[in-house]
Design an enzyme around this catalytic site. Sequence first.
Site, PDB file in Angstrom:
ATOM      1  N   CYS A 331       0.838  -1.206   0.000  1.00  0.00           N
ATOM      2  CA  CYS A 331       0.000   0.000   0.000  1.00  0.00           C
ATOM      3  C   CYS A 331       0.872   1.256   0.000  1.00  0.00           C
ATOM      4  O   CYS A 331       1.538   1.539  -0.974  1.00  0.00           O
ATOM      5  CB  CYS A 331      -0.978  -0.046   1.177  1.00  0.00           C
ATOM      6  SG  CYS A 331      -2.397   1.062   0.975  1.00  0.00           S
ATOM      7  N   HIS A 428      -3.672  -5.751   1.251  1.00  0.00           N
ATOM      8  CA  HIS A 428      -3.507  -5.907   2.697  1.00  0.00           C
ATOM      9  C   HIS A 428      -3.970  -7.294   3.132  1.00  0.00           C
ATOM     10  O   HIS A 428      -4.888  -7.868   2.552  1.00  0.00           O
ATOM     11  CB  HIS A 428      -4.345  -4.864   3.443  1.00  0.00           C
ATOM     12  CG  HIS A 428      -3.767  -3.493   3.426  1.00  0.00           C
ATOM     13  ND1 HIS A 428      -2.571  -3.172   4.026  1.00  0.00           N
ATOM     14  CD2 HIS A 428      -4.237  -2.335   2.881  1.00  0.00           C
ATOM     15  CE1 HIS A 428      -2.316  -1.892   3.866  1.00  0.00           C
ATOM     16  NE2 HIS A 428      -3.311  -1.360   3.165  1.00  0.00           N
TER      17      HIS A 428
END
Length: 482
Positions: A331, A428
């Site tokens: 991310c 994630h």
Amino acid sequence: MARALMIQGAGSDVGKSLIVAALARAATRRGYRVLPFKPQNMSNNAAVTIDGGEIGRAQALQAQAAGVEPHTDMNPVLLKPETDVGAQIIVQGRRVATLRARAYAAMKSSLMEPVLESFGRLKDRADLVLVEGAGSPAEVNLRSADIANMGFARKANVPVVLVGDIDRGGVIAQLIGIKAVLDADDAAMICGFVINKFRGDPTLFDNGYRLIEARTSWRGFGVLPYFARAGEFPAEDALGLVDARKVGKCKIAFLALSRIANFDDLDPLKLEPDVDLVMVRPGEAIPGDAKLVILPGSKSTRGDLTFLRAQGWDIDLLAHHRRGGHVLGVCGGYQMLGRSVADPTGIEGPAGETPGLGLLDVTTVMTPQKTLTRVAAVHTATDRPIEAYEIHIGHTDGPDRARPFALISSAPEGAVSSDGRVYGSYLHGLFASDNFRSAFLAQLDIPAADQQYRARVESALDALADHIDSHLDVNGLLALAR
């Protein structure tokens, strides 16, 4: 309509989240339909919900303890700090603003309406709603606009049990002091207390326990010993991020960024017996013998790029790569690995552009649209499935995207460098997928244990429920709910 009980704390990080999770699992095993609720949370560890929003990671764990899917109503107000004085404001799962602390204080009283709205919907769907407070009700300077502790308890007429952390010391003063500073009507909402994180012989605290009962007129529901498996659960926020070093054959390092987010991505690696997971703190050098360096998520990508360079980690990363080491950015960490990160409209801070680390040939532009989705992906290098979620602002593109890290419905996701040793991904929770984790570690010549991460968390939740059933009057606590 469901009954409800609220667990508040004598301070932050006293164990409220795990006690709610324990009660949720214990009550569920008694046949209740349980739903967790936290009116306001402050955390950069978030989970994507079944209805496509985001809530604090602790409420997602509590939902798992109750055997239900996480929903945005379980945490209607989520604050995600981006700077020391400002945070992203999430209401019922959606970003509504980024505000400085004083501006949020002016806005807060208006948020009681969505808080009560979400609470009402949960009560319509459950037998029991377990509510978690935030911080401490002793913060009476914030009481007038409070939506997280006594302000909510009074408005929703929910009885309160206080948790004190004896491991920190001063628990007698904490609990008696709260009674002393609270308004009488607020204090009347408190029905009892629990002493948490006791180490040693609990009978040594008998006199202190009786003193708290005598000075407060609150009932004690027991002394809870320290739960040794607490480290197997995701931490609520960066205050709970500790270096869980152990002897392992292979070293993986991760950077403790100033705005680190969704760091529970690392939890499955922490539990691998042959992995020595090293947290690189500010001012420390990246270990030269690390096989893999992970740049985790960040709530302020450009701010953390500046922070990273201030620690000298950019130099360490280039040296690590030259030595043949591998790098993974997740991310915000993925965005940092590119050539630049641009924020033309100032979404995460002052508008501008910051040079990236240049280890991936991609660039990122911050955009107002926030991606919030659960995904099923396939890792391109190993063909192993990944169950994950995306929660980010920004669009990343460039030549290295031609070598995707993964595929989502045949569409490319992430990027891999031309030498195959630098990876970037928006996925994630990727290491919770056991087959992927094992195959990914095998690429680095790191042996992986034959263990199921999610089953281990389930086992720890059962053990936590057994723990409180053994040491607290759980039936008495549940009987307080109204």
